[in-house]
Design an enzyme around this catalytic site. Sequence first.
Site, PDB file in Angstrom:
ATOM      1  N   THR A  14      46.329  43.465  53.639  1.00 31.43           N
ATOM      2  CA  THR A  14      47.024  42.400  53.765  1.00 31.43           C
ATOM      3  C   THR A  14      46.715  41.317  52.693  1.00 31.43           C
ATOM      4  O   THR A  14      45.679  41.157  52.167  1.00 31.43           O
ATOM      5  CB  THR A  14      46.800  41.799  55.199  1.00 31.43           C
ATOM      6  OG1 THR A  14      47.456  40.442  55.503  1.00 31.43           O
ATOM      7  CG2 THR A  14      45.350  41.486  55.381  1.00 31.43           C
TER       8      THR A  14
ATOM      9  N   TYR B 152      41.111  37.896  60.806  1.00 27.70           N
ATOM     10  CA  TYR B 152      42.103  39.001  60.599  1.00 27.70           C
ATOM     11  C   TYR B 152      41.992  39.218  59.103  1.00 27.70           C
ATOM     12  O   TYR B 152      41.818  40.549  58.671  1.00 27.70           O
ATOM     13  CB  TYR B 152      43.500  38.584  60.825  1.00 27.70           C
ATOM     14  CG  TYR B 152      44.520  39.537  60.252  1.00 27.70           C
ATOM     15  CD1 TYR B 152      44.649  41.018  60.698  1.00 27.70           C
ATOM     16  CD2 TYR B 152      45.546  39.210  59.180  1.00 27.70           C
ATOM     17  CE1 TYR B 152      45.598  41.796  60.133  1.00 27.70           C
ATOM     18  CE2 TYR B 152      46.330  39.875  58.882  1.00 27.70           C
ATOM     19  CZ  TYR B 152      46.393  41.315  59.223  1.00 27.70           C
ATOM     20  OH  TYR B 152      47.286  42.207  58.501  1.00 27.70           O
TER      21      TYR B 152
END
Length: 328
Positions: A117, A141
């Site tokens: 990501t 995350y």
Amino acid sequence: MTVLVTGGAGYIGSHMVYELLDAAEDVVILDNLSTGFRWAIPERVPLYEGDTGDLELARSIIARHEVDAIIHFAASIVVPDSVADPLGYYRNNTANSRTLIEAAVSSGVKHFIFSSTAAVYGNPKSVPVSENATPDPMSPYGSSKLMTEIILRDTAFAHPLKYAVLRYFNVAGADPQMRTGQSTPAATHLIKVAVQTALGMRKKMDVFGTDYPTPDGTCIRDYIHVSDLVRAHSDALRYLRNGGNSATFNCGYGRGFSVLEVIETVKRISGVDFRVEMSARRPGDPAQIVAASDKARDTLHWQPRYDDLDTIVANALEWEQKLRKRNA
């Protein structure tokens, strides 16, 4: 030989399954169905319901189906949720990925493609951000994904495993053939939320933060069509099979749109002037993040086909209309 797709019944994973089937690849799926759906993929594709952290299950799937490559999507992906539940994210995104990598190495799998990501960059000092930028995640995350990248790097140094890390920017849209799309009921993706609001499925939508250092005060993101994203995975798989070295690639188009620009696009495409409310910032959201994607284009010969916000929104709108009829 077979490609194992983890999270293959989910949003991006189901698109990957169709992309592989279209290329006449053999596919097997491992998914715990926490956010995925069996109906999202063809019945002929074997699906094993379970977690990537189940070492023996992963090994048995690899052996039974003669898996030579793994494309690993299965993960928890909501930034604010990761701030509230960091241990859950480190378990699902990092510990389970470490187990899956162990299964790959012990079973002789040679190629591993990891769904990472842009959140690993945090709030980058320069935009567009390249793969050479120093990672500085702002959320568990992003940190959980970066940790897995490090595990892959160190494992590939010690074992005959080649990998590609693909750092996604903001994935949106749906399969242009309408075979699959973003189907999670409580999804937090901006375009899906805006489309659902336009269709009357939500009474209103919130804009989280209007005081960022951007032209209109809202966050700027690089939106990539999901079909272009999964094509980058196919290109990465071909690259590794042809002897390419392990590498990391950004997956984005290289230009960004603000939250308000996206909302105005959804209003224009849908023809609906829906209700929007301004709210406070969410924890973990960087102000602006846009990809430098030259490396993927040059090394993988990746050529996007849907680099157009109107197309992304139109596909998302059409899918949401189809999904609503399916769930009626």
